[in-house]
Design a protein around this motif. Structure first.
Motif, PDB file in Angstrom:
ATOM      1  N   VAL A  10       3.956 -15.902  -5.915  1.00  0.00           N
ATOM      2  CA  VAL A  10       3.229 -15.620  -4.681  1.00  0.00           C
ATOM      3  C   VAL A  10       3.807 -14.349  -4.052  1.00  0.00           C
ATOM      4  O   VAL A  10       5.022 -14.249  -3.858  1.00  0.00           O
ATOM      5  CB  VAL A  10       3.338 -16.793  -3.678  1.00  0.00           C
ATOM      6  N   GLN A  11       2.937 -13.396  -3.778  1.00  0.00           N
ATOM      7  CA  GLN A  11       3.399 -12.164  -3.150  1.00  0.00           C
ATOM      8  C   GLN A  11       3.903 -12.446  -1.735  1.00  0.00           C
ATOM      9  O   GLN A  11       3.225 -13.130  -0.958  1.00  0.00           O
ATOM     10  CB  GLN A  11       2.273 -11.141  -3.087  1.00  0.00           C
ATOM     11  N   PRO A  12       5.071 -11.934  -1.374  1.00  0.00           N
ATOM     12  CA  PRO A  12       5.571 -12.114  -0.004  1.00  0.00           C
ATOM     13  C   PRO A  12       4.747 -11.287   0.974  1.00  0.00           C
ATOM     14  O   PRO A  12       3.952 -10.425   0.558  1.00  0.00           O
ATOM     15  CB  PRO A  12       7.009 -11.613  -0.091  1.00  0.00           C
ATOM     16  N   PRO A  13       4.924 -11.496   2.271  1.00  0.00           N
ATOM     17  CA  PRO A  13       4.211 -10.692   3.274  1.00  0.00           C
ATOM     18  C   PRO A  13       4.489  -9.198   3.079  1.00  0.00           C
ATOM     19  O   PRO A  13       5.537  -8.811   2.554  1.00  0.00           O
ATOM     20  CB  PRO A  13       4.791 -11.191   4.602  1.00  0.00           C
ATOM     21  N   ILE A  14       3.567  -8.383   3.515  1.00  0.00           N
ATOM     22  CA  ILE A  14       3.670  -6.935   3.308  1.00  0.00           C
ATOM     23  C   ILE A  14       4.943  -6.362   3.917  1.00  0.00           C
ATOM     24  O   ILE A  14       5.549  -5.426   3.360  1.00  0.00           O
ATOM     25  CB  ILE A  14       2.415  -6.216   3.876  1.00  0.00           C
ATOM     26  N   VAL A  15       5.389  -6.918   5.043  1.00  0.00           N
ATOM     27  CA  VAL A  15       6.625  -6.437   5.673  1.00  0.00           C
ATOM     28  C   VAL A  15       7.809  -6.653   4.743  1.00  0.00           C
ATOM     29  O   VAL A  15       8.690  -5.791   4.619  1.00  0.00           O
ATOM     30  CB  VAL A  15       6.861  -7.147   7.027  1.00  0.00           C
ATOM     31  N   VAL A  16       7.849  -7.802   4.088  1.00  0.00           N
ATOM     32  CA  VAL A  16       8.924  -8.097   3.135  1.00  0.00           C
ATOM     33  C   VAL A  16       8.848  -7.151   1.942  1.00  0.00           C
ATOM     34  O   VAL A  16       9.877  -6.639   1.473  1.00  0.00           O
ATOM     35  CB  VAL A  16       8.840  -9.563   2.664  1.00  0.00           C
ATOM     36  N   GLN A  17       7.649  -6.877   1.462  1.00  0.00           N
ATOM     37  CA  GLN A  17       7.493  -5.964   0.330  1.00  0.00           C
ATOM     38  C   GLN A  17       7.956  -4.551   0.679  1.00  0.00           C
ATOM     39  O   GLN A  17       8.581  -3.873  -0.141  1.00  0.00           O
ATOM     40  CB  GLN A  17       6.034  -5.937  -0.120  1.00  0.00           C
ATOM     41  N   ILE A  18       7.665  -4.115   1.894  1.00  0.00           N
ATOM     42  CA  ILE A  18       8.119  -2.789   2.336  1.00  0.00           C
ATOM     43  C   ILE A  18       9.643  -2.742   2.381  1.00  0.00           C
ATOM     44  O   ILE A  18      10.273  -1.764   1.947  1.00  0.00           O
ATOM     45  CB  ILE A  18       7.527  -2.447   3.715  1.00  0.00           C
ATOM     46  N   PHE A  19      10.251  -3.811   2.900  1.00  0.00           N
ATOM     47  CA  PHE A  19      11.708  -3.888   2.947  1.00  0.00           C
ATOM     48  C   PHE A  19      12.292  -3.851   1.532  1.00  0.00           C
ATOM     49  O   PHE A  19      13.272  -3.137   1.266  1.00  0.00           O
ATOM     50  CB  PHE A  19      12.135  -5.166   3.667  1.00  0.00           C
ATOM     51  N   GLN A  20      11.701  -4.607   0.600  1.00  0.00           N
ATOM     52  CA  GLN A  20      12.163  -4.601  -0.785  1.00  0.00           C
ATOM     53  C   GLN A  20      12.011  -3.216  -1.404  1.00  0.00           C
ATOM     54  O   GLN A  20      12.867  -2.764  -2.184  1.00  0.00           O
ATOM     55  CB  GLN A  20      11.369  -5.631  -1.588  1.00  0.00           C
ATOM     56  N   PHE A  21      10.932  -2.547  -1.068  1.00  0.00           N
ATOM     57  CA  PHE A  21      10.671  -1.195  -1.555  1.00  0.00           C
ATOM     58  C   PHE A  21      11.793  -0.262  -1.112  1.00  0.00           C
ATOM     59  O   PHE A  21      12.335   0.521  -1.918  1.00  0.00           O
ATOM     60  CB  PHE A  21       9.335  -0.716  -0.991  1.00  0.00           C
ATOM     61  N   LEU A  22      12.159  -0.329   0.170  1.00  0.00           N
ATOM     62  CA  LEU A  22      13.214   0.530   0.710  1.00  0.00           C
ATOM     63  C   LEU A  22      14.564   0.218   0.081  1.00  0.00           C
ATOM     64  O   LEU A  22      15.342   1.133  -0.231  1.00  0.00           O
ATOM     65  CB  LEU A  22      13.283   0.382   2.230  1.00  0.00           C
ATOM     66  N   ILE A  23      14.846  -1.074  -0.100  1.00  0.00           N
ATOM     67  CA  ILE A  23      16.096  -1.472  -0.753  1.00  0.00           C
ATOM     68  C   ILE A  23      16.154  -0.897  -2.167  1.00  0.00           C
ATOM     69  O   ILE A  23      17.171  -0.345  -2.604  1.00  0.00           O
ATOM     70  CB  ILE A  23      16.236  -3.009  -0.793  1.00  0.00           C
ATOM     71  N   ALA A  24      15.052  -1.021  -2.888  1.00  0.00           N
ATOM     72  CA  ALA A  24      14.995  -0.499  -4.256  1.00  0.00           C
ATOM     73  C   ALA A  24      15.200   1.013  -4.280  1.00  0.00           C
ATOM     74  O   ALA A  24      15.874   1.543  -5.174  1.00  0.00           O
ATOM     75  CB  ALA A  24      13.660  -0.867  -4.910  1.00  0.00           C
ATOM     76  N   MET A  25      14.625   1.716  -3.322  1.00  0.00           N
ATOM     77  CA  MET A  25      14.803   3.166  -3.241  1.00  0.00           C
ATOM     78  C   MET A  25      16.272   3.527  -3.022  1.00  0.00           C
ATOM     79  O   MET A  25      16.818   4.430  -3.670  1.00  0.00           O
ATOM     80  CB  MET A  25      13.946   3.741  -2.111  1.00  0.00           C
ATOM     81  N   LEU A  26      16.932   2.814  -2.120  1.00  0.00           N
ATOM     82  CA  LEU A  26      18.348   3.089  -1.825  1.00  0.00           C
ATOM     83  C   LEU A  26      19.240   2.747  -3.013  1.00  0.00           C
ATOM     84  O   LEU A  26      20.188   3.481  -3.325  1.00  0.00           O
ATOM     85  CB  LEU A  26      18.785   2.308  -0.588  1.00  0.00           C
TER      86      LEU A  26
END
Length: 258
Positions: free
Chosen positions: A90-106
């Motif tokens: 199940v895809q998490p809420p978009i806010v969580v996905q954005i946070f994961q995206f930023l973590i992955a970038m860092l």
């Protein structure tokens, strides 16, 4: 809901979409790079590209294809190990996905900075491995992933896998992250400073920034890639530059240190 749902699995898309996108985006740049109307946006002249680069385009293409073969194998193994077909993701809420995206970038930035810098500082690794990428003193888009196979595995492929695992993103989110990372990496090597390029305006770590690193006087600076320049600034390897217009047309990224 995504366009490929019901046709291709997220894991398959995460493996192959970044590779296809690489050739579409880099190929597009390669087609326009030598068009005369775009000469005024080049960071290096055609003569510089022909004189300074130490490797031919066919060799670069073969090198990139080899890296992408290894990348695809590792990605398939990664998704196979981390996926459970008995569980519906199940895809998490978009806010969580954005946070994961930023973590992955860092995470990706951190991994690539320290591995990249060490490959410059270790004379054996630079001479036998990383120097292959620097045969392109004048970068161009298709050469973005032209690396020694071992470097491609350690720097790009393993860095992507670690970013995926640490961030906790789903395979579907990973499709977008890996595609975004590919676009940014290709753009950083495109050799053009374009007026409406969103990457070049949103990121300080951009085409001109990385061009400095490929110049002979900049090889010990601007290691950060592909997103931010944080580590360069913290650890004293940031080289500022001026983007100046050349008399014959185009631009030059000129280092501000001797």
């Amino acid at each position: 809901m995504v366009p490929w749902e019901g046709y291709i699995s997220d894991e398959t898309m995460g493996t192959f979409a970044p590779i296809v996108l690489y050739w579409v985006y880099a190929g597009g740049y390669q087609l326009i790079l030598h068009r005369r109307p775009l000469e005024r946006y080049r960071l290096h002249t055609r003569a510089e590209e022909e004189e300074k680069n130490l490797v031919s385009l066919p060799t670069v293409v073969r090198g990139v294809l080899l890296q992408q073969l290894v990348q695809a194998i590792v990605a398939m193994i990664l998704f196979m190990v981390t996926s459970d077909s008995s569980i519906t993701v199940v895809q998490p809420p978009i806010v969580v996905q954005i946070f994961q995206f930023l973590i992955a970038m860092l995470v990706m930035d951190s991994w690539q900075y320290f591995v990249h810098r060490y490959m410059h500082q270790n004379k054996f690794l630079y001479r036998h491995i990383h120097s292959q990428h620097h045969r392109l003193i004048v970068p161009y888009a298709i050469g973005a992933l032209y690396n020694h196979p071992l470097e491609g595995l350690l720097l790009d492929t393993l860095g992507g896998a670690i970013s995926f695992l640490v961030s906790g993103m789903t395979p579907r989110t990973a499709v977008f992250f890996f595609c975004f990372a590919v676009l940014k990496t290709v753009d950083d090597h495109c050799g053009l400073w374009l007026p409406y390029n969103i990457f070049q305006h949103l990121f300080q770590n951009n085409t001109a920034y990385h061009d400095i690193h490929h110049q002979l006087q900049g090889t010990k600076y601007n290691y950060s890639q592909p997103f931010f320049s944080i580590w360069d600034r913290i650890l004293g390897t940031h080289m500022p530059y001026d983007l100046v217009s050349r008399k014959e047309g185009g631009f030059e990224a000129r280092p501000l240190r001797d």
